[in-house]
Each structure stands twice: as structure tokens, then as C-alpha cells.
Design a protein around this motif. Structure first.
Motif, short mmCIF file in Angstrom:
data_model
loop_
_atom_site.label_atom_id
_atom_site.label_comp_id
_atom_site.label_asym_id
_atom_site.label_seq_id
_atom_site.Cartn_x
_atom_site.Cartn_y
_atom_site.Cartn_z
N LEU A 1 0.80 -1.23 0.00
CA LEU A 1 0.00 0.00 0.00
C LEU A 1 0.84 1.28 0.00
O LEU A 1 0.28 2.38 -0.11
CB LEU A 1 -0.95 0.00 1.21
CG LEU A 1 -2.01 -1.08 1.19
CD1 LEU A 1 -2.80 -1.08 2.48
CD2 LEU A 1 -2.93 -0.91 -0.01
N VAL A 2 2.15 1.16 0.10
CA VAL A 2 3.01 2.35 0.14
C VAL A 2 2.75 3.29 -1.04
O VAL A 2 2.56 4.49 -0.84
CB VAL A 2 4.50 1.96 0.27
CG1 VAL A 2 5.41 3.17 0.04
CG2 VAL A 2 4.76 1.36 1.65
N PRO A 3 2.72 2.81 -2.29
CA PRO A 3 2.48 3.73 -3.41
C PRO A 3 1.14 4.48 -3.30
O PRO A 3 1.04 5.64 -3.69
CB PRO A 3 2.50 2.83 -4.64
CG PRO A 3 3.31 1.65 -4.23
CD PRO A 3 3.00 1.45 -2.77
N PHE A 4 0.13 3.83 -2.76
CA PHE A 4 -1.18 4.47 -2.56
C PHE A 4 -1.04 5.68 -1.65
O PHE A 4 -1.54 6.77 -1.96
CB PHE A 4 -2.16 3.43 -1.98
CG PHE A 4 -3.45 4.00 -1.49
CD1 PHE A 4 -4.45 4.35 -2.38
CD2 PHE A 4 -3.66 4.19 -0.13
CE1 PHE A 4 -5.66 4.87 -1.92
CE2 PHE A 4 -4.87 4.70 0.34
CZ PHE A 4 -5.86 5.05 -0.55
N TYR A 5 -0.35 5.51 -0.52
CA TYR A 5 -0.20 6.62 0.43
C TYR A 5 0.78 7.67 -0.09
O TYR A 5 0.60 8.86 0.16
CB TYR A 5 0.21 6.09 1.80
CG TYR A 5 -0.93 5.35 2.48
CD1 TYR A 5 -2.01 6.04 3.00
CD2 TYR A 5 -0.93 3.96 2.56
CE1 TYR A 5 -3.07 5.38 3.60
CE2 TYR A 5 -1.99 3.29 3.16
CZ TYR A 5 -3.06 4.00 3.67
OH TYR A 5 -4.11 3.35 4.26
N GLU A 6 1.81 7.25 -0.80
CA GLU A 6 2.72 8.23 -1.39
C GLU A 6 1.99 9.09 -2.42
O GLU A 6 2.25 10.30 -2.50
CB GLU A 6 3.92 7.52 -2.04
CG GLU A 6 4.89 6.95 -1.02
CD GLU A 6 6.04 6.20 -1.65
OE1 GLU A 6 7.15 6.26 -1.09
OE2 GLU A 6 5.84 5.53 -2.71
N ALA A 7 1.07 8.51 -3.17
CA ALA A 7 0.30 9.29 -4.15
C ALA A 7 -0.55 10.36 -3.47
O ALA A 7 -0.86 11.38 -4.08
CB ALA A 7 -0.58 8.36 -4.98
N ALA A 8 -0.90 10.13 -2.20
CA ALA A 8 -1.67 11.12 -1.43
C ALA A 8 -0.77 12.14 -0.75
O ALA A 8 -1.27 13.03 -0.06
CB ALA A 8 -2.54 10.41 -0.40
N GLY A 9 0.55 12.03 -0.94
CA GLY A 9 1.47 13.02 -0.41
C GLY A 9 2.27 12.62 0.80
O GLY A 9 3.06 13.42 1.31
N PHE A 10 2.11 11.39 1.28
CA PHE A 10 2.89 10.95 2.43
C PHE A 10 4.27 10.47 1.98
O PHE A 10 4.46 10.07 0.83
CB PHE A 10 2.16 9.84 3.19
CG PHE A 10 0.96 10.35 3.93
CD1 PHE A 10 1.11 11.03 5.13
CD2 PHE A 10 -0.32 10.19 3.42
CE1 PHE A 10 0.01 11.53 5.82
CE2 PHE A 10 -1.42 10.69 4.08
CZ PHE A 10 -1.26 11.35 5.28
N THR A 11 5.23 10.50 2.90
CA THR A 11 6.61 10.11 2.63
C THR A 11 6.92 8.81 3.37
O THR A 11 6.67 8.70 4.58
CB THR A 11 7.58 11.21 3.13
OG1 THR A 11 7.27 12.41 2.45
CG2 THR A 11 9.02 10.82 2.88
N ARG A 12 7.47 7.84 2.66
CA ARG A 12 7.92 6.59 3.28
C ARG A 12 9.19 6.89 4.06
O ARG A 12 10.07 7.61 3.59
CB ARG A 12 8.19 5.55 2.20
CG ARG A 12 8.65 4.23 2.74
CD ARG A 12 8.85 3.22 1.59
NE ARG A 12 9.69 2.15 2.03
CZ ARG A 12 11.02 2.11 1.89
NH1 ARG A 12 11.66 3.06 1.29
NH2 ARG A 12 11.69 1.07 2.35
N LEU A 13 9.28 6.32 5.27
CA LEU A 13 10.46 6.47 6.11
C LEU A 13 11.21 5.14 6.15
O LEU A 13 10.91 4.27 6.97
CB LEU A 13 10.07 6.90 7.53
CG LEU A 13 9.36 8.25 7.67
CD1 LEU A 13 9.01 8.52 9.12
CD2 LEU A 13 10.22 9.37 7.11
N PRO A 14 12.18 4.94 5.26
CA PRO A 14 12.89 3.66 5.19
C PRO A 14 13.54 3.30 6.52
O PRO A 14 14.20 4.13 7.15
CB PRO A 14 13.95 3.89 4.12
CG PRO A 14 13.49 5.07 3.34
CD PRO A 14 12.70 5.91 4.30
N GLY A 15 13.33 2.06 6.93
CA GLY A 15 13.97 1.56 8.15
C GLY A 15 13.34 2.04 9.45
O GLY A 15 13.78 1.66 10.53
#
Length: 183
Positions: A116-130
Motif C-alpha cells: 500500500l506504500v504507493p497508494f499513500y505516497e500518491a496522497a502526499g505521504f513520505t515513506r520512512l525507510p527503516g
């Protein structure tokens, strides 16, 4: 789109949300811990049917020697018959915008399943690796890196004078309690 404090959600809408959540997460309890000031954000059709729903939860956290007013997304769900039409994405983007405009929110943190990461990134959220969120309580923790979990942490920093660098690759003690073990 409408927003209600969870305790004020009209019964007709609350029943629809409970049904959607039960379909998505069979056996999970309905409702959120009142200590997290839950608000329910709904996308309704013209007849008042809930197309998509999510909850916004809030609490103060300590991280890196600082205190932050954190918010998170929980129980994001779209009616099965309405999926694939962008309703969930519109709802999540609107929730992000509302939290970004809230002067009482320093940062938004939540976890999701990896696909689901791409879904939330498309809404403007940033993934925090690790990054790992540690939920539950100090006595009964539940971390996003627990065996069997495939979770990623996402964030937004609307009111924080620090950004993702302070949170990337970190273990963050969220501890929302035993009702909303991870939001």
C-alpha cells in the motif's frame, strides 16, 4: 466528505463504518480508544452511503529528546463495490490536507502493509525507510518489524521544525495503547 468526532458519529453512519471494517478486518474490534481523540472522516455518495472511511488519531509522543503532537491514520477502508474509482485516494489526500492545516499537529505517522506504500505516497505521504513504530504499551509492545509483519512507516511533517531526517531509520515509541495497538 464529512468529519465527526467518533463519539458523535450518527448511528446510521457508524453502522456502515462498522460493516466496512468488519469486512476488511474480520474479528477486529470496532471503534478507537477515546484517549486518542478519534475523528472519523467519511466519503459519502449522494444517498448518504459510506464509500470510504478512515479514522484520525492523535497523541503526544517523545522522540529524540523532543515532544511532538502526532496524528495518524487508522482503519482506512473503501466499500468493496466502490473500489478502483479513486475514492480511497481522495479521502486519504483530504485527511492529509486537513492534518497539514491543523496547527495542533506537528507530524503524521502511521504504518501500512508494504503493497500500500504507493497508494499513500500518491496522497502526499513520505515513506520512512527503516523506521519502526512501536505500538501497544511499554509492557505489551507491538512493533512494525515484529515477525510476520510486512509494514512500512509513512509520515508527513506539516508543523514540525524537523523533517524526515529525525525519524528515518528510527524506532519511534508511539504506544497508543491496547485498543489501537498500531495506527
Amino acid at each position: 466528505m464529512v468529519t465527526y468526532p467518533e463519539a458523535e458519529l450518527p448511528a446510521r453512519l457508524a453502522a456502515q463504518v462498522a460493516d466496512l471494517e468488519a469486512q476488511a478486518w474480520p474479528g477486529a474490534g470496532a471503534g478507537h480508544d477515546p484517549a486518542l481523540a478519534p475523528e472519523v472522516v467519511l466519503l459519502l455518495d449522494e444517498e448518504g452511503t459510506v464509500l470510504a472511511s478512515l479514522a484520525l488519531l492523535r497523541k503526544t509522543i517523545r522522540h529524540g529528546g523532543r515532544t511532538y503532537r502526532a496524528a495518524g491514520l487508522s482503519a482506512v477502508v473503501t466499500r468493496e463495490s466502490a473500489r478502483g474509482r479513486g475514492h480511497g485516494g481522495r479521502l486519504v489526500a483530504a485527511a492529509r490536507a486537513a492534518l497539514a492545516a491543523d496547527p495542533a499537529v506537528d507530524l503524521v505517522l502511521f504504518s501500512c502493509d508494504r503493497p500500500l506504500v504507493p497508494f499513500y505516497e500518491a496522497a502526499g505521504f513520505t515513506r520512512l525507510p527503516g523506521t519502526v513504530l512501536v505500538g501497544g504499551t511499554p509492557e505489551q509492545p507491538l512493533a512494525t518489524d515484529a515477525p510476520g509483519f510486512a509494514k512500512e512507516v509513512l509520515a508527513d511533517f506539516p508543523g514540525a521544525d524537523t523533517g524526515a531526517d529525525a525519524f528515518a531509520g528510527a524506532r519511534i515509541a508511539l504506544y497508543p495503547g491496547l485498543v489501537d495497538r498500531l495506527w
